[in-house]
Design a protein around this motif. Sequence first.
Motif, short mmCIF file in Angstrom:
data_model
loop_
_atom_site.label_atom_id
_atom_site.label_comp_id
_atom_site.label_asym_id
_atom_site.label_seq_id
_atom_site.Cartn_x
_atom_site.Cartn_y
_atom_site.Cartn_z
N MET A 52 29.20 35.11 47.12
CA MET A 52 30.17 34.95 46.03
C MET A 52 29.49 34.44 44.76
N ASP A 53 28.52 33.55 44.91
CA ASP A 53 27.84 32.98 43.74
C ASP A 53 26.86 33.96 43.10
N ARG A 54 26.10 34.66 43.93
CA ARG A 54 24.98 35.46 43.40
C ARG A 54 25.35 36.88 42.98
N ALA A 55 26.35 37.47 43.61
CA ALA A 55 26.70 38.85 43.28
C ALA A 55 27.19 38.95 41.84
N ASP A 56 26.78 40.02 41.17
CA ASP A 56 27.27 40.26 39.81
C ASP A 56 28.68 40.81 39.83
N HIS A 57 29.02 41.45 40.94
CA HIS A 57 30.39 41.93 41.12
C HIS A 57 30.65 42.05 42.62
N ILE A 58 31.89 41.80 43.01
CA ILE A 58 32.27 41.83 44.43
C ILE A 58 33.45 42.77 44.59
N VAL A 59 33.39 43.61 45.61
CA VAL A 59 34.44 44.61 45.84
C VAL A 59 35.04 44.43 47.23
N PHE A 60 36.37 44.51 47.29
CA PHE A 60 37.10 44.49 48.56
C PHE A 60 37.90 45.78 48.68
N THR A 61 38.38 46.07 49.89
CA THR A 61 39.07 47.34 50.12
C THR A 61 40.59 47.20 50.22
N ALA A 62 41.11 46.02 49.94
CA ALA A 62 42.56 45.82 49.96
C ALA A 62 42.93 44.76 48.94
N LEU A 63 44.08 44.94 48.30
CA LEU A 63 44.53 43.97 47.31
C LEU A 63 44.81 42.62 47.94
N GLU A 116 36.32 30.96 41.12
CA GLU A 116 35.27 31.26 40.14
C GLU A 116 34.90 32.74 40.09
N ILE A 117 35.33 33.54 41.06
CA ILE A 117 34.96 34.97 41.08
C ILE A 117 35.99 35.85 40.39
N ILE A 118 37.04 35.26 39.84
CA ILE A 118 38.16 36.05 39.34
C ILE A 118 37.75 37.13 38.33
N ASP A 119 36.71 36.86 37.54
CA ASP A 119 36.29 37.84 36.52
C ASP A 119 35.26 38.84 37.02
N LYS A 120 34.89 38.75 38.28
CA LYS A 120 33.88 39.69 38.80
C LYS A 120 34.27 40.24 40.17
N VAL A 121 35.56 40.46 40.36
CA VAL A 121 36.01 40.98 41.64
C VAL A 121 36.97 42.15 41.41
#
Length: 419
Positions: free
Chosen positions: A179-190, A202-207
């Motif tokens: 979560m800290d190091r990824a520049d963007h994180i992707v999930f497959t369900a809302l 803290e990931i809200i702007d990169k997910v």
Amino acid sequence: MFAPYFPPRRRVGAIRSYRFASALASGGWKVKVICLATPGGELTETEREALKDVEISEISSPIDKTTAPSRSSIESKKVKKEGWVSKWIDDQFPIDTWYPLFRLYKNRITELISEFNPDVIWSTSDPWSSNMIIADISERLSIPWVADQRDPWTLCDVRFPENGPIARFAARRAEKKIMDRADHIVFTALETTKKYIEAYPEIIDKVSTIYNSYDPSLINSPGQTGESQYFDLLFLGRFRPLSSAAAITDVLRKLKEKYPGLASKVRVISYGALSPDDMQRVRDAGLELQFVVRERVPNEKVPAEISGADMLLLSTEMDRNDIIPAKLIDYLPYDKPVLSLNESPEVQDILKKTNRGVQFGRKNFDEAAEFLAQAIRKQNEGKWPLNEFEAVREEITPFEITYTKSQLEEILLKVSEDV
């Protein structure tokens, strides 16, 4: 792309990675995939053509349980015992059992990435250690990284609590690192995305959420049905602990109690042997003749399998209500109604918007049995499938590979430009 599971492996994660790799390459991206070798496996002609512009590097493992052939008969007590031991080891092992191999190959993976000199790295969490190892490599090489985390890991209310204390401690640390190091994180369900934003604000702007997808170019003309003497209910996969045959067995048992003649017409078709527990459930309900096992088929033959069914079954562990089974996406473009035995609000919403089927939770199995009975009667009258389940085309567009590829492209370009 670091995608350990990749064709010719037949897994959900492999298909997702394959579709992204081939779609990006056909769209002008220069793509390299680093994956696990598949002993004895071969790409199909369709896969070779789709991957002709993709550079592929393989790493080998001396031990690989994931390529073992599926059994087509009832498993023995010995196999059941070995399976229990294997699961216990998996549950206690920090991160997952692939992590030691990836650590061993860490320098080699780093070299392969450096030689390719990419603008961005994409890795997928099937297995979890895939993203864990790329977290270190991307930082070492100062290359932006998109982590395709897919499903809940430490936030999984069903699977994660089964892990041992050491495994849980290591997983929480590893997930926080991703979560800290990824520049963007992707999930497959809302629902998964929402859960992770709540846990890691803290990931809200990169997910982002990018659904699994289907390839419309592989879709055959729908309308074909199964053998007229049967009502074929297709489960596109293998029943397993997190999506066992328990739910459909309960529904068929209720159908048999009320309409024994209709129940005898049903065939539940799946791929790979039932587990001993599932087989016992089926026997106790007197439904052995209603369950049919087939050999797995390559991806391009899936449309024919779906078109040959009368109804499509979606079933998973009821408490896993924050994921979207990949089978649902495969089902969407067809005219065969989906019977979902699930309690996911997101799955139910998708079925309603796309007009592709109905969902019943654990308290509504009597209603599910009635729905199935009505479908069988309609088939007997030559009125099946019903036009009322015709897909709403504009609502299934977000699940096409062309759409999901454009979502991924936007993310890849953004993270590479932000560096």
